[in-house]
Design an enzyme around this catalytic site. Structure first.
Site, PDB file in Angstrom:
ATOM      1  N   ASP A   1       0.717  -1.273   0.125  1.00  0.00           N
ATOM      2  CA  ASP A   1      -0.077  -0.120   0.119  1.00  0.00           C
ATOM      3  C   ASP A   1       0.729   1.162  -0.056  1.00  0.00           C
ATOM      4  OD1 ASP A   1      -2.811   1.153   0.578  1.00  0.00           O
ATOM      5  OD2 ASP A   1      -1.374   2.033   2.213  1.00  0.00           O
TER       6      ASP A   1
ATOM      7  N   GLU B   1       1.495  -0.665  -4.982  1.00  0.00           N
ATOM      8  CA  GLU B   1       0.734   0.484  -5.357  1.00  0.00           C
ATOM      9  C   GLU B   1       1.508   1.628  -5.498  1.00  0.00           C
ATOM     10  OE1 GLU B   1      -2.904   3.291  -3.955  1.00  0.00           O
ATOM     11  OE2 GLU B   1      -1.724   2.584  -2.325  1.00  0.00           O
TER      12      GLU B   1
HETATM   13  C1  NOJ Z   1      -4.074   3.332  -0.491  1.00  0.00           C
HETATM   14  C2  NOJ Z   1      -5.484   2.402  -0.399  1.00  0.00           C
HETATM   15  O1  NOJ Z   1      -5.572   1.684  -1.418  1.00  0.00           O
HETATM   16  C3  NOJ Z   1      -6.535   3.269   0.294  1.00  0.00           C
HETATM   17  O2  NOJ Z   1      -7.716   2.762   0.018  1.00  0.00           O
HETATM   18  C4  NOJ Z   1      -6.023   3.798   1.234  1.00  0.00           C
HETATM   19  O3  NOJ Z   1      -7.144   4.740   1.903  1.00  0.00           O
HETATM   20  C5  NOJ Z   1      -4.726   4.605   1.445  1.00  0.00           C
HETATM   21  N1  NOJ Z   1      -3.736   3.879   0.508  1.00  0.00           N
HETATM   22  C6  NOJ Z   1      -4.310   4.697   2.684  1.00  0.00           C
HETATM   23  O4  NOJ Z   1      -3.846   3.570   3.268  1.00  0.00           O
END
Ligand code: NOJ
Length: 540
Positions: free
Chosen positions: A209, A271
């Site tokens: 993430d 991500e």
């Molecule tokens: C990316 C995640 O996909 C999202 O849903 C989240 O709010 C943020 N990162 C913080 O972890």
């Protein structure tokens, strides 16, 4: 360096789709209106029928749910709302028994403000955990230490003042998600231990993430003209920012990779929400960082054939055979494809075309739950809004059965669903689509089966071809096989002109248009229907 020619044996994470499950909204096993681990386990055969190679589970760890699980109070526990660690172990065993892998969300940048680490850290300036988070004095004018903004527009500055110790702490998201300090080796070691905890429970990989955020300017200088915070809907590359993607990132990625390489056949997908392909590729460079990076340049494209072609060609050119693509157009943070591309009422037709694109492109498709049903965003009345950043519509629960039979929870739950379902659950539910050969679900199942049965689609080469301004067309070649895929981005029928790419005698293997029969055609005389995507195989 890893290079992929057209004869390699694909890893599991290259073969087929990775299916993203958002646990709160997948299936509720205990009737409290929120999806849970048992609900997922009960629906694993659905995943198998979809032909997914793996499931990626959004966080199900202990959490106060300020960001619906992305605010974690114990990285090594399952939240009671979702079940127990025993339930989780059973889920992993049952998933593996079906030949499917399990990928967890790993959230390295921040914890919950209720994590014992943060509670200790905020208790005093002298606490041994103080330096596990990012604490600073305010600026001379009494404001926050620098100009960094949180990623959610509603939050504003990325800093909150804490009365108890008279300093500010950094949070790239909500104030309930303080950023961990990765410049402190103790934090890095603790987060590596979290990975090992789940690897020992036989988890097959992680989605990392917000990964660019674990490397920041250690001097925390103002972003200045490299803006931070949320930007325009179509994001463009800006100068590298000081609040993420700092040079320390490469070593931190290598450190994470070393942890998982001590285990067999594990995978990391990041991500990497940067809008610069070169920077994205640096996260998968060298064979010692991530295996995959979600391509956010591709994910935010408008419905435009030339733009899609350029994004695909740019990736292939920049990767030069050394990086494997990870394609996605939807997740729990973005409007659904059927709503996003809905100009002229084309949303559901385009959602089908997108499915063809994702499964036919060289690379790993990531499918967000509900995209296989062509779900649109749900309408959320103002009094049901729960997310700080407007993401409720794409998080509506999966309708499993017609509400007329299963009640208003559509067999997602027997209780009150935590978010409203999509308006058209009567038509879009799984049960109705599963028995309808014309449905989006049936199309996606056929796409998965085609990919599984066609080595050229898993490992074959790829080249886009000129087929007119509004058509995206590409050829997949490998293992003595050739297929051609084409997508009509326009609202008009278009004669498919693909030169000699497939020869004139061809067979339509599959089309997104349920009215197009699988049939032998003359490729040169073929007319693509509005928003149609199809796959041709040369006939010899
Ligand atoms: C990316 C995640 O996909 C999202 O849903 C989240 O709010 C943020 N990162 C913080 O972890």
């Amino acid at each position: 360096m890893i290079e992929w020619d057209d004869t390699f044996e694909p890893a599991w994470w290259q073969r087929g789709a990775i299916y993203q499950i958002y646990p709160r909204s997948f299936a509720d096993g205990d009737g409290d209106g929120v999806g849970d681990v048992r609900g997922i386990t009960a629906h694993l055969d659905y995943v198998v029928e979809l032909g997914a190679e793996a499931i990626w589970l959004s966080p199900l760890f202990r959490s106060p749910m300020a960001d619906f699980g992305y605010d974690i109070a114990d990285f090594c526990a399952v939240d009671p709302l979702f079940g127990t660690l025993d339930d989780f172990d059973r889920l992993v065993a049952e998933t593996h028994a079906r030949g499917v892998r399990v990928v967890l969300d790993f959230v390295p940048n921040h914890s919950s403000d209720r994590h014992p680490w943060f509670e200790a850290s905020r208790s005093s300036r002298e606490d041994p955990k103080r330096n596990w988070y990012v604490w600073r004095d305010g600026a001379a004018d009494g404001g926050p230490p620098n100009d960094w903004r949180a990623r959610f527009a509603a939050v504003g500055p990325a800093w909150t003042f804490d009365e108890r110790t008279g300093q500010w702490y950094l949070h790239s998201f909500t104030p309930h998600q303080p950023d961990l300090n990765w410049d402190n080796p103790a934090v890095e070691a603790a987060m590596h231990a979290v990975l090992r905890f789940w690897l020992d429970r036989r988890v097959d990989g992680f989605r990392l993430d917000a990964i660019p955020l674990i490397a920041k300017d250690p001097e925390l200088r103002d972003a200045g003209d490299a803006p931070t915070g949320p930007s325009a809907p179509e994001k463009v590359f800006r100068p590298r920012r000081r609040d993420q993607d700092w040079d320390t990132i490469a070593d931190r990625l290598r450190g994470i990779r070393r942890v998982i390489d001590a285990y067999e056949d594990r995978m990391l997908v990041g991500e990497v929400y940067l809008y610069d392909l070169k920077r994205i590729l640096s996260y998968v460079a060298g064979g010692d960082r991530l295996h995959l990076a979600h391509n956010f340049v591709f994910a935010q494209l408008p419905w435009d054939a030339a733009r899609f072609r350029a994004a695909i060609d740019d990736f292939e050119a920049a990767a030069a055979g050394r990086a494997w693509p990870a394609w996605f157009l939807a997740n729990h943070d973005t409007p659904r494809v059927a709503s996003r591309f809905d100009e002229d009422g084309q949303g559901s037709t385009r959602a089908r075309a997108v499915a063809v694109m994702l499964y036919l492109l060289r690379g790993t498709p990531f499918i967000y739950q509900g995209e296989e049903l062509g779900l649109p965003d749900a309408e959320i009345p103002p009094d049901r809004v729960v997310d700080v950043d407007g993401r409720d519509p794409e998080r509506a629960p999966i309708p499993w059965r017609p509400p007329s039979i299963a009640g208003p929870g559509a067999a997602f739950t027997t209780g009150e669903p935590w978010l409203p379902l999509v308006a058209d659950a009567a038509r879009l539910n799984v049960e109705s689509q599963a028995t309808d050969p014309r449905s989006t679900l049936s199309l996606v199942r056929r796409l998965a089966a085609l990919r599984a049965a066609t080595p050229a689609l898993q490992t074959g080469g790829q080249r886009t071809i000129d087929a007119g301004a509004d058509v995206l067309a590409w050829v997949r070649d490998g293992d003595g096989e050739r297929l051609l895929a084409a997508v009509n981005f326009s609202l008009a029928p278009i004669a498919l002109r693909v030169g000699g790419a497939v020869g004139s005698d061809a067979t339509v293997v599959l089309s997104s248009d349920p009215d197009r029969a699988e049939s032998d055609v003359e490729a040169d005389a073929l007319v693509l229907r509005p928003s149609e995507a199809l796959v041709l195989r040369p006939r010899d």
